[in-house]
Design a protein around this motif. Structure first.
Motif, PDB file in Angstrom:
ATOM      1  N   SER A 113     -12.651 -15.912 -10.301  1.00 23.68           N
ATOM      2  CA  SER A 113     -11.659 -14.823 -10.343  1.00 23.68           C
ATOM      3  C   SER A 113     -11.318 -14.397 -11.773  1.00 23.68           C
ATOM      4  CB  SER A 113     -10.407 -15.200  -9.565  1.00 23.68           C
ATOM      5  OG  SER A 113      -9.614 -16.065 -10.324  1.00 23.68           O
ATOM      6  N   VAL A 150       3.079   3.983  -4.237  1.00 26.33           N
ATOM      7  CA  VAL A 150       2.104   4.832  -4.921  1.00 26.33           C
ATOM      8  C   VAL A 150       2.365   4.938  -6.425  1.00 26.33           C
ATOM      9  CG1 VAL A 150       1.116   6.231  -3.088  1.00 26.33           C
ATOM     10  CG2 VAL A 150       3.371   6.781  -3.904  1.00 26.33           C
ATOM     11  N   TYR A 190     -11.713  -0.553 -16.909  1.00 27.08           N
ATOM     12  CA  TYR A 190     -10.602   0.347 -17.203  1.00 27.08           C
ATOM     13  C   TYR A 190     -10.610   0.729 -18.684  1.00 27.08           C
ATOM     14  CZ  TYR A 190      -5.960   2.121 -18.002  1.00 27.08           C
ATOM     15  OH  TYR A 190      -4.910   2.917 -18.382  1.00 27.08           O
ATOM     16  N   GLU A 226      -8.195   2.799  -3.462  1.00 27.91           N
ATOM     17  CA  GLU A 226      -8.038   1.434  -3.971  1.00 27.91           C
ATOM     18  C   GLU A 226      -8.778   0.393  -3.137  1.00 27.91           C
ATOM     19  OE1 GLU A 226      -3.858   0.620  -4.362  1.00 27.91           O
ATOM     20  OE2 GLU A 226      -3.627   2.036  -6.013  1.00 27.91           O
ATOM     21  N   PHE A 227      -8.997   0.686  -1.845  1.00 26.04           N
ATOM     22  CA  PHE A 227      -9.592  -0.323  -0.965  1.00 26.04           C
ATOM     23  C   PHE A 227     -11.091  -0.200  -0.825  1.00 26.04           C
ATOM     24  CE2 PHE A 227      -5.288   0.741   0.363  1.00 26.04           C
ATOM     25  CZ  PHE A 227      -4.687  -0.472   0.079  1.00 26.04           C
ATOM     26  N   ILE A 259      -1.688  -3.623 -16.779  1.00 25.41           N
ATOM     27  CA  ILE A 259      -2.309  -3.064 -17.983  1.00 25.41           C
ATOM     28  C   ILE A 259      -1.434  -1.948 -18.540  1.00 25.41           C
ATOM     29  CG2 ILE A 259      -4.386  -1.936 -18.892  1.00 25.41           C
ATOM     30  CD1 ILE A 259      -5.925  -3.437 -16.633  1.00 25.41           C
ATOM     31  N   ASP A 271      -5.398   8.754  -3.645  1.00 26.13           N
ATOM     32  CA  ASP A 271      -5.452   7.657  -4.625  1.00 26.13           C
ATOM     33  C   ASP A 271      -5.333   6.293  -3.981  1.00 26.13           C
ATOM     34  OD1 ASP A 271      -5.650   8.969  -7.202  1.00 26.13           O
ATOM     35  OD2 ASP A 271      -3.681   9.818  -6.771  1.00 26.13           O
ATOM     36  N   LYS A 272      -4.349   6.157  -3.075  1.00 26.69           N
ATOM     37  CA  LYS A 272      -4.093   4.846  -2.479  1.00 26.69           C
ATOM     38  C   LYS A 272      -5.270   4.411  -1.607  1.00 26.69           C
ATOM     39  CE  LYS A 272      -1.027   2.052  -3.375  1.00 26.69           C
ATOM     40  NZ  LYS A 272      -0.887   1.740  -4.795  1.00 26.69           N
ATOM     41  N   VAL A 301     -12.670  -5.959 -14.159  1.00 27.10           N
ATOM     42  CA  VAL A 301     -11.796  -4.831 -13.799  1.00 27.10           C
ATOM     43  C   VAL A 301     -11.136  -4.271 -15.065  1.00 27.10           C
ATOM     44  CG1 VAL A 301      -9.700  -4.195 -12.564  1.00 27.10           C
ATOM     45  CG2 VAL A 301     -11.353  -5.702 -11.476  1.00 27.10           C
ATOM     46  N   GLU A 302     -10.676  -5.192 -15.905  1.00 27.43           N
ATOM     47  CA  GLU A 302      -9.990  -4.781 -17.123  1.00 27.43           C
ATOM     48  C   GLU A 302     -10.950  -4.053 -18.075  1.00 27.43           C
ATOM     49  OE1 GLU A 302      -7.563  -8.068 -18.390  1.00 27.43           O
ATOM     50  OE2 GLU A 302      -7.066  -6.934 -20.208  1.00 27.43           O
ATOM     51  N   ASP A 321      -8.518  -9.662 -24.326  1.00 32.02           N
ATOM     52  CA  ASP A 321      -7.831 -10.944 -24.374  1.00 32.02           C
ATOM     53  C   ASP A 321      -8.340 -11.732 -23.178  1.00 32.02           C
ATOM     54  OD1 ASP A 321      -6.077 -12.853 -25.043  1.00 32.02           O
ATOM     55  OD2 ASP A 321      -4.286 -11.582 -25.029  1.00 32.02           O
ATOM     56  N   ILE A 374      -3.799  -5.254 -11.802  1.00 33.09           N
ATOM     57  CA  ILE A 374      -4.837  -6.047 -11.135  1.00 33.09           C
ATOM     58  C   ILE A 374      -4.156  -6.844 -10.033  1.00 33.09           C
ATOM     59  CG2 ILE A 374      -6.465  -7.957 -11.424  1.00 33.09           C
ATOM     60  CD1 ILE A 374      -7.108  -6.848 -14.175  1.00 33.09           C
ATOM     61  N   LYS A 428       1.575   6.251 -13.470  1.00 30.63           N
ATOM     62  CA  LYS A 428       1.401   5.163 -12.522  1.00 30.63           C
ATOM     63  C   LYS A 428       1.037   3.909 -13.302  1.00 30.63           C
ATOM     64  CE  LYS A 428      -0.346   7.680  -8.545  1.00 30.63           C
ATOM     65  NZ  LYS A 428      -1.202   7.531  -7.384  1.00 30.63           N
ATOM     66  N   ASN A 483     -13.916 -11.982 -12.659  1.00 29.82           N
ATOM     67  CA  ASN A 483     -13.724 -10.739 -11.878  1.00 29.82           C
ATOM     68  C   ASN A 483     -12.645  -9.885 -12.513  1.00 29.82           C
ATOM     69  OD1 ASN A 483     -15.396 -11.948 -10.125  1.00 29.82           O
ATOM     70  ND2 ASN A 483     -13.895 -12.303  -8.501  1.00 29.82           N
ATOM     71  N   LYS A 484     -11.558 -10.582 -12.902  1.00 27.59           N
ATOM     72  CA  LYS A 484     -10.420  -9.895 -13.490  1.00 27.59           C
ATOM     73  C   LYS A 484     -10.843  -9.227 -14.805  1.00 27.59           C
ATOM     74  CE  LYS A 484      -6.139 -12.007 -13.336  1.00 27.59           C
ATOM     75  NZ  LYS A 484      -5.108 -12.860 -13.906  1.00 27.59           N
ATOM     76  N   GLU A 532       0.824  -1.221   0.000  1.00 27.15           N
ATOM     77  CA  GLU A 532       0.000   0.000   0.000  1.00 27.15           C
ATOM     78  C   GLU A 532       0.851   1.260   0.000  1.00 27.15           C
ATOM     79  OE1 GLU A 532      -0.300  -2.288   2.412  1.00 27.15           O
ATOM     80  OE2 GLU A 532       0.202  -1.389   4.348  1.00 27.15           O
ATOM     81  N   GLU A 539      -9.765  -3.697 -27.168  1.00 27.67           N
ATOM     82  CA  GLU A 539      -9.208  -5.038 -27.397  1.00 27.67           C
ATOM     83  C   GLU A 539      -9.337  -5.847 -26.126  1.00 27.67           C
ATOM     84  OE1 GLU A 539      -5.258  -4.151 -28.535  1.00 27.67           O
ATOM     85  OE2 GLU A 539      -5.787  -3.778 -30.617  1.00 27.67           O
ATOM     86  N   ALA A 554      -3.903   0.172  -8.066  1.00 29.16           N
ATOM     87  CA  ALA A 554      -4.328  -1.227  -7.990  1.00 29.16           C
ATOM     88  C   ALA A 554      -5.832  -1.391  -8.090  1.00 29.16           C
ATOM     89  CB  ALA A 554      -3.824  -1.822  -6.683  1.00 29.16           C
ATOM     90  N   ASN A 555      -6.238  -2.453  -8.777  1.00 29.00           N
ATOM     91  CA  ASN A 555      -7.636  -2.849  -8.814  1.00 29.00           C
ATOM     92  C   ASN A 555      -7.699  -4.226  -8.165  1.00 29.00           C
ATOM     93  OD1 ASN A 555      -8.985  -0.793 -10.746  1.00 29.00           O
ATOM     94  ND2 ASN A 555      -7.060  -1.358 -11.724  1.00 29.00           N
ATOM     95  N   PHE A 556      -8.334  -4.328  -7.005  1.00 29.48           N
ATOM     96  CA  PHE A 556      -8.346  -5.593  -6.260  1.00 29.48           C
ATOM     97  C   PHE A 556      -9.450  -6.523  -6.732  1.00 29.48           C
ATOM     98  CE2 PHE A 556      -5.936  -3.032  -3.353  1.00 29.48           C
ATOM     99  CZ  PHE A 556      -5.068  -3.945  -2.767  1.00 29.48           C
ATOM    100  N   LEU A 557      -9.098  -7.817  -6.819  1.00 28.37           N
ATOM    101  CA  LEU A 557     -10.135  -8.815  -7.086  1.00 28.37           C
ATOM    102  C   LEU A 557     -10.550  -9.442  -5.775  1.00 28.37           C
ATOM    103  CD1 LEU A 557      -8.943 -10.655 -10.296  1.00 28.37           C
ATOM    104  CD2 LEU A 557     -10.438  -8.703 -10.059  1.00 28.37           C
ATOM    105  N   GLU A 582      -4.554  -9.806  -7.027  1.00 31.18           N
ATOM    106  CA  GLU A 582      -5.436 -10.867  -6.503  1.00 31.18           C
ATOM    107  C   GLU A 582      -4.687 -11.763  -5.540  1.00 31.18           C
ATOM    108  OE1 GLU A 582      -6.906 -13.568  -9.502  1.00 31.18           O
ATOM    109  OE2 GLU A 582      -5.306 -12.942 -10.842  1.00 31.18           O
ATOM    110  N   GLU A 619     -11.094   4.370 -20.777  1.00 33.55           N
ATOM    111  CA  GLU A 619     -10.179   4.865 -21.818  1.00 33.55           C
ATOM    112  C   GLU A 619     -10.944   5.144 -23.113  1.00 33.55           C
ATOM    113  OE1 GLU A 619      -6.249   4.733 -21.637  1.00 33.55           O
ATOM    114  OE2 GLU A 619      -7.154   5.350 -19.731  1.00 33.55           O
TER     115      GLU A 619
END
Lengths: 96, 825
Positions: free
Chosen positions: B238, A54, B249, B57-58, A73, B53-54, B245-246, B269, A94, A90, B241-242, A51, B267, A58-61, A96, B253
């Motif tokens: 998972s 910086v 994002y 994330e949570f 990415i 920002d940090k 998230v992708e 994958d 992802i 930055k 889930n992944k 954490e 794109e 992060a994107n948490f699963l 996990e 964009e």
């Protein structure tokens, strides 16, 4: 330059490790030339999530004690000006 | 009297700070991560307090430990329980955000600021915002309504003059909320007439809509999947889930891309399947239409409530990142039939407006005195000890902080490149923190200690830790390690690979090009010669430590001039040198390890070097004799004799593969070359620099008389970093530069048509036997003379060209780049 680096990184990721073997050196060369221009590219893949770091977004699963960066990415990009590095992008990752 | 100058947008989702300076507003960037906006989020994790920002994330994985949108609870008695067993209010969290923003400013510590509040804030909420400002260390806080700030930003940026009453609509569509305000603007004041809004309508919803309705249906078809959206959001698998998230994002964009282009591609994958999905702006517009409709409905409601007709609206001004979407702009224009102003960055408009306002508001007297006093708060805490290693080879380095007298408080450490931040961490008397280091660079850290009220009581800036640059345990290199490369003059020089005093082990990759074509099957070769010594001396006077040859006889295909070659160097702690080369175009790879006991020396290369110096020494002897410098002449003669002796011995040992006489000769050769270097090098470099300066001056003068932008540009390029190469002590580099100047001087000379007259006579005065067709040449000479008489220079140039073509042996261009002898440049 940031966009060029991201494109190179994306091409490299798309090729994957198997298909990428025969162009590995070309990527090394590209990154070498980019570094000569004062850029530092960090691919945090496989790192444990921290954490305090910086430089990654992060994107948490899921949440567990062994959270690792499983996909990158976009990479971290630093740029050196007058001998000092500055974060210019930055990483988008992802975890996990 | 000084003004407040600092403006702060304390937003529900994002915040920011700016300063009015010299008639302009500067929006500050976060020193951690370098963004202009800070998410208004606070999180608690592993005992740390994270902000921005940090912290954000949570939000999804630890919602109980993340606190956001607390602005909505401003002024209420709502209590948040934190994981550190503290009870916090919206004021406390807002204080943290404000303190973080004040950190953006750097050295200068703001003592006063203008803070923006929503138009909907009542007196209690407004006072609560003021309290947060004071708690963050501001002596003076002025409040400003957000829509007013936005109007000020637009009005000031455009220097718009308002002479009559006008009504502006401030349309604020951010990441999480929507607000619209009706503002009356006159030459005297700005006033919010009324406002409307929805606290749960923002740009984030749009990204998810894109994933669900634009991407999922197509992916289901392409990947032969069903119920993809549900699979992605139910959290059971998972991989899905992944993917979610992708896609979220990539949707964001794509959304940005569609603000500029009509079409974009996403794109994907997934599990080995690849898909490319086209999204058209038209599809996107259709998708967001209901959301935009909702905002338009609220805006119409606002106008109706206040009996305002569309025609009464002078303009709609845009605030918030979502308003970048072109569809929103066109929908607003067509719905209200008025001008939509999007001339400034909508994400920082409130900060800019608040700063403009701050630039006009005078500080009250007590604050003004406070601002003039140098800040002393960071000097409160004495005897703080910070213990750490200056040099490190590890990815993290331990820093221990010791504070005497049973001190309790917080610390925070950030790295100056913006990539590391510990967050705010509570401690008692002592703290330990492993600092993450950016490899192979000097890492600068800022250490701050705060008291229990989170006021700064100690600060240490620029705490430096070197990573991998110096290693105290390793052995330093006693000399430079260099590679010998060709210059453009047909000679060679040394290029430094590793610098003296760098610490072993070392490795490096460099890229060079092949400087001559090497045809397969011939006896030509490519030579890679690595020497240890001083980069500023002649290659042959240094100790050869690695030598690699690629023989043309071994090549499967021709090696063409200009081909790239990759060379990898490695020197182990025991000083073994590994050279690996790779030539991609002919797929040639070779690696060899060299150490002192298996040193390789080439007889042929040595012979060439000796013969080369022998040639030069005669010219030097002649020059020193002319200047009657007998002492040096004697020493040069002694060197000459030794070189002849070495050449003789080389012939003798040609077939000797057993003894190590060759190394003895190599050693003596180096010694004798070093002596020669010492005697003549200084003088030669000096005269080379003189020649360089003379040509430089000549070109400068010529360019003043006859300006030529193209030559001027090339000239600037040649003399760039002049101090560096003139002081390099490398004769070959200075010579190459002089040669480039000579070429430019020649180009300048022939700019002038008159210059072709002497050139013509040079050709005309050559012996006829040097030409092929004598009668044709005679005819050309007559034509040339007539052209000179008529001053017809076009004709004259054609004649010279004709004469050149008739020459049996074409003259060599002495300024042309020479092929290399080694084959490496």
């Amino acid at each position: 330059m940031k966009n060029i680096i991201n494109q190179i990184f994306e091409i490299e990721t798309k090729l994957g490790t198997e298909n990428g073997q025969n162009v590995k050196r070309n990527f090394e060369r590209l990154y070498y030339e980019i570094e000569q221009e004062g850029y530092r590219i960090v691919n945090p893949i496989g790192q444990r999530y921290d954490e305090r770091d910086v430089s990654v977004e992060a994107n948490f699963l899921s949440e567990n004690h062994q959270n690792k960066i499983s996909k990158v990415i976009k990479p971290v990009i630093y740029h050196q000006i007058d001998g000092e590095y500055t974060l210019v992008q930055k990483a988008v990752v992802i975890v996990e | 009297m000084a003004n407040i100058d600092f403006g702060i947008d304390l937003g529900t989702t994002n915040s920011g700070i700016g300063k009015f300076q010299n008639g302009k507003v500067n929006v500050y960037k976060n020193p951690v991560g370098f963004r202009e906006t800070l998410p208004s989020v606070v999180a608690y994790r592993n005992g740390r307090i994270l902000i921005g920002d940090k912290a954000r994330e949570f939000t999804k994985i630890q919602p109980g430990q993340v606190f956001s949108s607390f602005k909505r609870k401003m002024g209420s008695d709502y209590i948040y329980n934190t994981p550190l067993n503290e009870q916090k209010t919206a004021i406390d969290f807002s204080t943290l955000i404000l303190k973080e923003l004040l950190n953006f400013v750097g050295e200068e510590k703001p003592k006063a600021a203008v803070i923006t509040i929503p138009a909907s804030f009542d007196t209690i909420q407004s006072n609560a915002t003021k309290t947060a400002g004071h708690n963050a260390g501001l002596s003076e806080v002025a409040l400003l309504q957000e829509p007013i700030a936005a109007c000020l930003a637009y009005a000031n940026t455009q220097s718009a003059e308002v002479t009559e009453d006008k009504k502006w609509l401030v349309y604020d569509f951010g990441g999480g909320t929507f607000d619209v305000a009706l503002v009356n603007i006159s030459d005297r004041d700005l006033r919010v007439i009324d406002h409307e809004g929805n606290n749960f309508l923002g740009g984030v919803d749009i990204d998810q809509l894109m994933v669900e309705h634009l991407l999922c249906p197509q992916l289901e078809q392409l990947f032969n999947e069903s119920g993809l959206w549900k699979k992605m959001v139910n959290g059971e698998n998972s991989d899905y889930n992944k993917l979610f998230v992708e896609l979220a994002y990539k949707a964001e964009e794509a959304k940005k891309e569609l603000s500029i282009n009509e079409t974009t591609y996403v794109e994907v994958d997934f599990n080995g399947n690849f898909a490319e999905i086209e999204i058209k702006r038209e599809q996107f517009n259709k998708l967001i239409q209901p959301k935009v409709e909702e905002t338009i409905k609220l805006t119409k409601l606002l106008l109706e409530k206040n009996n305002i007709q569309n025609v009464q609206i002078d303009r709609i001004i845009l605030v918030g990142g979502t308003t970048y979407i072109p569809y929103i702009r066109t929908s607003l224009a067509s719905s209200f039939n008025c001008y939509v102003d999007s001339t400034i960055d909508p994400t920082t408009a409130i900060i800019v407006g608040a700063s403009y306002f701050a630039g006009t508001r005078m500080l009250n007297e007590t604050t003004a005195i406070d601002v003039q006093q140098p800040t002393t708060q960071t000097e409160h805490l004495k005897d703080v000890k910070l213990v750490y290693e200056i040099n490190s080879q590890d990815p993290e380095e331990l820093l221990t902080g010791l504070v005497p007298n049973e001190f309790s408080g917080y610390y925070r450490i950030t790295r100056s490149d913006g990539g590391f931040d510990t967050g705010i961490m509570p401690f008692h008397s002592r703290f330990n923190e492993f600092l993450r280091l950016l490899p192979k660079s000097i890492n600068y850290f800022n250490v701050k200690i705060f008291d229990k009220q989170q006021q700064v009581v100690f600060e240490k800036d620029r705490l430096a830790i070197n990573h991998g640059i110096y290693n105290i345990s390793g052995q330093p290199l006693p000399n430079d390690i260099c590679i010998e490369v060709d210059d453009t003059l047909g000679t060679t020089f040394l290029e430094r690979v590793f610098k003296k005093n760098e610490i072993l082990p070392l490795s490096k990759k460099i890229y060079k090009t092949i400087s001559k074509t090497i045809l397969k099957g011939t006896d030509d070769k490519l030579i890679i010669n690595i020497v240890e010594g001083n980069a500023a001396t002649s290659p042959a006077s240094n100790l050869g430590i690695g030598y690699l040859e690629i023989n043309a006889a071994d090549l499967a295909v021709n090696l063409l001039k200009g081909t790239d070659i990759e060379i990898n160097f490695g020197i182990s702690e025991s000083r073994d040198l590994t050279i690996g080369i790779f030539i991609d175009s002919i797929n040639l790879e070779k690696q060899e390890v060299f150490n002192a006991s298996s040193r390789k020396v080439s007889i042929e290369k040595m012979r060439k070097e000796l013969e080369n110096v022998l040639g030069n020494i005669d010219a030097e002897i002649e020059e020193f004799s002319y200047n009657e410098n007998d002492q040096i002449v004697d020493r040069l003669n002694a060197i000459r004799i030794e070189i002849i002796e070495l050449l003789r011995e080389l012939i003798e040992i040609e077939d000797d593969v057993v003894t190590d006489k060759i190394f003895n000769i190599d050693e003596r050769k180096r010694k004798v070359f070093q002596q020669f270097d010492q005697l003549v090098r200084g003088k030669n470099i000096l005269s080379e620099i003189e020649e360089y300066q003379a040509y430089k001056q000549e070109i400068k003068e010529e360019l003043l008389l006859r300006p030529n932008p193209k030559i001027d540009r090339t000239f600037s390029n040649v003399i760039k970093n002049e101090q560096l190469f003139l002081n390099s002590g490398q004769l070959s580099i200075i010579r190459s530069k002089t040669k480039e100047l000579k070429r430019l001087a020649r180009e300048l000379y022939y700019q002038n048509d008159e210059a072709y007259i002497p050139l013509f006579y040079d050709y005309a005065h050559l012996d006829l036997n040097e030409y092929d067709n004598h009668s044709h040449v005679k005819m050309l000479i007559t034509k040339g003379e007539q052209a000179i008489e008529k001053r017809n220079f076009q004709e004259l140039k054609a004649v010279i060209s004709g004469l050149y073509n008739q020459l049996k042996v074409k003259p060599k261009d002495y300024l042309e780049d020479q092929n290399g002898t080694l084959g490496l440049r």
